[in-house]
Scaffold this motif. Structure first.
Motif, PDB file in Angstrom:
ATOM      1  N   ALA A 138       0.742  -1.177  -0.114  1.00  0.00           N
ATOM      2  CA  ALA A 138       0.122  -0.197  -0.139  1.00  0.00           C
ATOM      3  C   ALA A 138       0.864   1.122   0.134  1.00  0.00           C
ATOM      4  CB  ALA A 138      -0.947  -0.102   1.148  1.00  0.00           C
ATOM      5  N   ARG A 139       1.027   1.813  -1.027  1.00  0.00           N
ATOM      6  CA  ARG A 139       1.655   3.193  -1.202  1.00  0.00           C
ATOM      7  C   ARG A 139       0.900   4.317  -1.325  1.00  0.00           C
ATOM      8  NH1 ARG A 139       4.454  -0.469  -4.426  1.00  0.00           N
ATOM      9  NH2 ARG A 139       6.736  -1.158  -3.885  1.00  0.00           N
ATOM     10  N   HIS A 140      -0.440   3.958  -1.306  1.00  0.00           N
ATOM     11  CA  HIS A 140      -1.388   5.118  -1.373  1.00  0.00           C
ATOM     12  C   HIS A 140      -2.664   5.032  -0.491  1.00  0.00           C
ATOM     13  CE1 HIS A 140       0.627   6.311  -5.082  1.00  0.00           C
ATOM     14  NE2 HIS A 140       0.700   5.177  -5.514  1.00  0.00           N
ATOM     15  N   LEU A 141      -3.369   6.183  -0.147  1.00  0.00           N
ATOM     16  CA  LEU A 141      -4.276   6.050   0.858  1.00  0.00           C
ATOM     17  C   LEU A 141      -5.476   6.555   0.104  1.00  0.00           C
ATOM     18  CD1 LEU A 141      -2.366   7.677   3.831  1.00  0.00           C
ATOM     19  CD2 LEU A 141      -3.351   5.316   3.666  1.00  0.00           C
ATOM     20  N   LEU A 142      -6.714   6.081   0.564  1.00  0.00           N
ATOM     21  CA  LEU A 142      -8.050   6.345  -0.020  1.00  0.00           C
ATOM     22  C   LEU A 142      -8.709   7.440   0.762  1.00  0.00           C
ATOM     23  CD1 LEU A 142      -9.122   2.672  -0.752  1.00  0.00           C
ATOM     24  CD2 LEU A 142      -8.352   4.486  -2.339  1.00  0.00           C
ATOM     25  N   HIS A 143      -9.369   8.210   0.311  1.00  0.00           N
ATOM     26  CA  HIS A 143     -10.251   9.227   1.185  1.00  0.00           C
ATOM     27  C   HIS A 143     -11.836   8.907   1.419  1.00  0.00           C
ATOM     28  CE1 HIS A 143      -6.911  12.102   1.396  1.00  0.00           C
ATOM     29  NE2 HIS A 143      -6.702  11.944   0.088  1.00  0.00           N
ATOM     30  N   HIS A 144     -12.268   7.912   0.337  1.00  0.00           N
ATOM     31  CA  HIS A 144     -13.599   7.610   0.497  1.00  0.00           C
ATOM     32  C   HIS A 144     -13.286   5.944   0.125  1.00  0.00           C
ATOM     33  CE1 HIS A 144     -14.576  11.757   0.189  1.00  0.00           C
ATOM     34  NE2 HIS A 144     -13.644  11.747  -0.821  1.00  0.00           N
ATOM     35  N   MET A 202       1.712   6.212  10.775  1.00  0.00           N
ATOM     36  CA  MET A 202       2.683   5.398  10.350  1.00  0.00           C
ATOM     37  C   MET A 202       3.354   5.836   8.933  1.00  0.00           C
ATOM     38  SD  MET A 202       0.723   2.001   8.802  1.00  0.00           S
ATOM     39  CE  MET A 202      -0.027   1.746  10.392  1.00  0.00           C
ATOM     40  N   ARG A 203       4.514   5.071   8.616  1.00  0.00           N
ATOM     41  CA  ARG A 203       5.016   5.283   7.324  1.00  0.00           C
ATOM     42  C   ARG A 203       5.243   3.882   6.558  1.00  0.00           C
ATOM     43  NH1 ARG A 203       8.591   5.075   3.692  1.00  0.00           N
ATOM     44  NH2 ARG A 203      10.350   4.176   4.392  1.00  0.00           N
ATOM     45  N   ALA A 205       5.027   7.552   1.493  1.00  0.00           N
ATOM     46  CA  ALA A 205       6.075   8.516   1.375  1.00  0.00           C
ATOM     47  C   ALA A 205       6.320   9.216   2.430  1.00  0.00           C
ATOM     48  CB  ALA A 205       5.712   9.591   0.153  1.00  0.00           C
ATOM     49  N   GLU A 206       5.754   9.416   3.444  1.00  0.00           N
ATOM     50  CA  GLU A 206       6.055   9.897   4.651  1.00  0.00           C
ATOM     51  C   GLU A 206       5.203   9.681   5.900  1.00  0.00           C
ATOM     52  OE1 GLU A 206       5.477  14.348   4.109  1.00  0.00           O
ATOM     53  OE2 GLU A 206       3.293  13.989   3.814  1.00  0.00           O
ATOM     54  N   VAL A 207       5.496   9.977   6.994  1.00  0.00           N
ATOM     55  CA  VAL A 207       4.658   9.583   8.329  1.00  0.00           C
ATOM     56  C   VAL A 207       3.413  10.118   8.115  1.00  0.00           C
ATOM     57  CG1 VAL A 207       4.375   9.769  10.753  1.00  0.00           C
ATOM     58  CG2 VAL A 207       6.816   9.393   9.631  1.00  0.00           C
ATOM     59  N   THR A 208       2.406   9.530   8.283  1.00  0.00           N
ATOM     60  CA  THR A 208       0.963   9.879   8.091  1.00  0.00           C
ATOM     61  C   THR A 208       0.043   9.527   9.094  1.00  0.00           C
ATOM     62  OG1 THR A 208       1.415   9.573   5.658  1.00  0.00           O
ATOM     63  CG2 THR A 208      -0.904   9.788   6.331  1.00  0.00           C
ATOM     64  N   ASN A 209      -0.910  10.413   9.481  1.00  0.00           N
ATOM     65  CA  ASN A 209      -1.899   9.997  10.137  1.00  0.00           C
ATOM     66  C   ASN A 209      -3.079   9.545   9.502  1.00  0.00           C
ATOM     67  OD1 ASN A 209      -3.953  10.205  12.171  1.00  0.00           O
ATOM     68  ND2 ASN A 209      -4.165  12.481  12.459  1.00  0.00           N
ATOM     69  N   GLY A 250      -1.714  16.580  11.801  1.00  0.00           N
ATOM     70  CA  GLY A 250      -3.021  16.044  12.544  1.00  0.00           C
ATOM     71  C   GLY A 250      -2.905  15.425  13.651  1.00  0.00           C
ATOM     72  N   ARG A 251      -1.849  15.539  14.480  1.00  0.00           N
ATOM     73  CA  ARG A 251      -1.679  15.144  15.601  1.00  0.00           C
ATOM     74  C   ARG A 251      -0.918  15.903  16.536  1.00  0.00           C
ATOM     75  NH1 ARG A 251      -1.652   9.249  16.611  1.00  0.00           N
ATOM     76  NH2 ARG A 251      -2.682   8.388  14.946  1.00  0.00           N
ATOM     77  N   THR A 252      -1.336  15.583  18.038  1.00  0.00           N
ATOM     78  CA  THR A 252      -1.001  16.400  19.146  1.00  0.00           C
ATOM     79  C   THR A 252       0.521  15.855  19.094  1.00  0.00           C
ATOM     80  OG1 THR A 252      -2.987  16.727  20.105  1.00  0.00           O
ATOM     81  CG2 THR A 252      -0.902  17.138  21.191  1.00  0.00           C
ATOM     82  N   MET A 253       1.519  16.739  19.237  1.00  0.00           N
ATOM     83  CA  MET A 253       2.818  16.192  19.347  1.00  0.00           C
ATOM     84  C   MET A 253       3.647  17.054  20.370  1.00  0.00           C
ATOM     85  SD  MET A 253       3.098  14.767  16.259  1.00  0.00           S
ATOM     86  CE  MET A 253       4.633  14.327  15.771  1.00  0.00           C
ATOM     87  N   GLY A 254       3.492  16.080  21.411  1.00  0.00           N
ATOM     88  CA  GLY A 254       4.243  16.467  22.884  1.00  0.00           C
ATOM     89  C   GLY A 254       5.612  16.605  22.514  1.00  0.00           C
ATOM     90  N   HIS A 255       6.222  16.922  23.436  1.00  0.00           N
ATOM     91  CA  HIS A 255       7.926  17.220  23.804  1.00  0.00           C
ATOM     92  C   HIS A 255       8.140  17.145  25.164  1.00  0.00           C
ATOM     93  CE1 HIS A 255       6.175  21.173  24.564  1.00  0.00           C
ATOM     94  NE2 HIS A 255       6.961  21.397  25.456  1.00  0.00           N
TER      95      HIS A 255
END
Length: 159
Positions: free
Chosen positions: A7-13, A31-32, A49-53, A141-146
């Motif tokens: 899976a290199r692509h995501l679906l919106h619908h 994940m990526r 291609a990149e880390v994705t929510n 799209g994520r809360t990124m703590g530190h």
């Protein structure tokens, strides 16, 4: 090389046909690259291609044409009621992901945060369900703590 579909692509619908569904908790939906197995046993490799929510997408498009849905797994949560503006401020100040409802907040179970909220007068109720917190302003799209350890105030300050 792998024999697994990729899976290199995501679906919106949702497509007309779905081959399987993966059930992932909140942490796993960011994940990526990862090997996943659907509820009905379909194994595949995610290679984005990149880390994705994944909360921003319906599911995966496999390179062989099949589609796999993403479902949020039930998690142990705490429902928070009370002075929501004040409680939300304290939750956010601790960089804790928070799901916002019209009349309540919801966070993952954390005895330290729960003790703080109880001290502040919150009514807390354990619940189980999918966790879909509000997205962070800067974290895809994520809360990124530190870390609140020893670091330069030139880079970040709560003052």
């Amino acid at each position: 090389m792998t024999d697994l579909p990729v899976a290199r692509h995501l679906l919106h619908h949702a497509p007309d046909r779905v081959s399987d569904t993966v059930v992932l908790n909140y942490d796993a939906r960011l994940m990526r690259r990862k090997r996943l197995v659907g509820r009905d046993g379909l194994a595949f490799l995610v290679d984005l291609a990149e880390v994705t929510n994944l909360d921003d997408h319906w599911g995966f498009a496999l390179d062989d044409g099949r589609a796999v849905a993403v479902e949020a797994a039930p998690e142990d949560l705490i429902e928070v009621r009370g002075d929501l503006a004040r409680l939300a401020w304290h939750i956010g100040n601790r960089h804790t992901p928070c799901q916002i409802g019209a009349d309540h907040l919801c966070i993952r179970r954390d005895h330290v945060i729960e003790a703080m909220l109880a001290y502040l007068g919150a009514k807390l109720t354990p619940v189980t369900g999918p966790f879909r917190p509000e997205g962070g302003a800067y974290g895809k799209g994520r809360t990124m703590g530190h870390d609140h350890g020893d670091h330069s105030r030139a880079h970040h300050s709560h003052a």
